[in-house]
Write a protein that holds these residues in place. Structure first.
Motif: not given
Length: 206
Positions: A30-31, A33-34, A37-38, A94-95, A98, A169
């Protein structure tokens, strides 16, 4: 046994993760793909008024709560492992990685709709070769920012490689290779895409 993997990703598009458990590994994914994702969250919410945003997020919360309730059922128990709880552990990590709320993460799991195809060919000597390609150009954002990544993840008892899609995720509903077991995973959700109101990706993830 997987003999050879050739991918077309640049070094900057590779994500290498070593971790002791799925929650920590998912946090690192998640970090990494942050940013993607945003951007994807902004894209999906763009043009919605506050009322529309509230409705889609509330729907996502309801479906996430439903998964949490189902995870208490032994139907997802395989061996000594509850697979749905494991998925939700990964989702939580993951959340956090991200910097998304669980509500935003749930919304993305429902909305993300990558499209791809895999061709398998069996050679005369019995070996099986395959080619996998992505066709959902909308998730690339623009020609200078390609959203997909290739992930190599090492866990204590599993080594996997897979496509990382913006907003998604885990590798459960994606294309991936389990190098520990020597298997290739592809997912076809044609039969459930229109019949699972929580989104086809959550269905295949389970």
């Amino acid at each position: 046994m997987i003999k050879k993997i050739i991918h077309g990703f640049l070094e900057s598009e590779l994500i290498k993760i070593e971790s002791k458990n799925i929650k920590e590994a998912s946090y690192k994914l998640g970090e990494a793909m942050k940013e993607e994702n945003k951007l994807l969250l902004e894209k999906y919410l763009k043009g919605m008024d506050n009322g529309q945003k509230e409705r889609v997020i509330q729907f996502a919360i309801i479906k996430l709560d439903q998964l949490k309730e189902w995870s208490e059922n032994d139907i997802f128990l395989i061996g000594n492992e509850n697979r749905l709880k494991k998925y939700l552990d990964g989702f939580e990590g993951y959340c956090r990685g991200s910097e998304l709320s669980e509500e935003e993460g749930a919304f993305l799991q429902i909305e993300v709709k990558p499209e791809c195809q895999t061709v398998f060919v069996q050679k005369e000597n019995g070996e099986i070769g395959f080619i996998h390609s992505e066709e959902e150009g909308n998730n690339a954002f623009d020609e200078n920012h390609y959203g997909y990544k290739w992930v190599e993840m090492n866990l204590p008892n599993k080594e996997v490689s897979f496509f990382a899609y913006p907003g998604l995720c885990s590798w459960g509903p994606a294309f991936g290779i389990n190098e520990t077991s020597g298997t290739v995973q592809t997912v076809d959700d044609l039969y459930i895409g229109d019949n699972f109101d929580s989104g086809a990706l959550w269905a295949t993830a389970m």
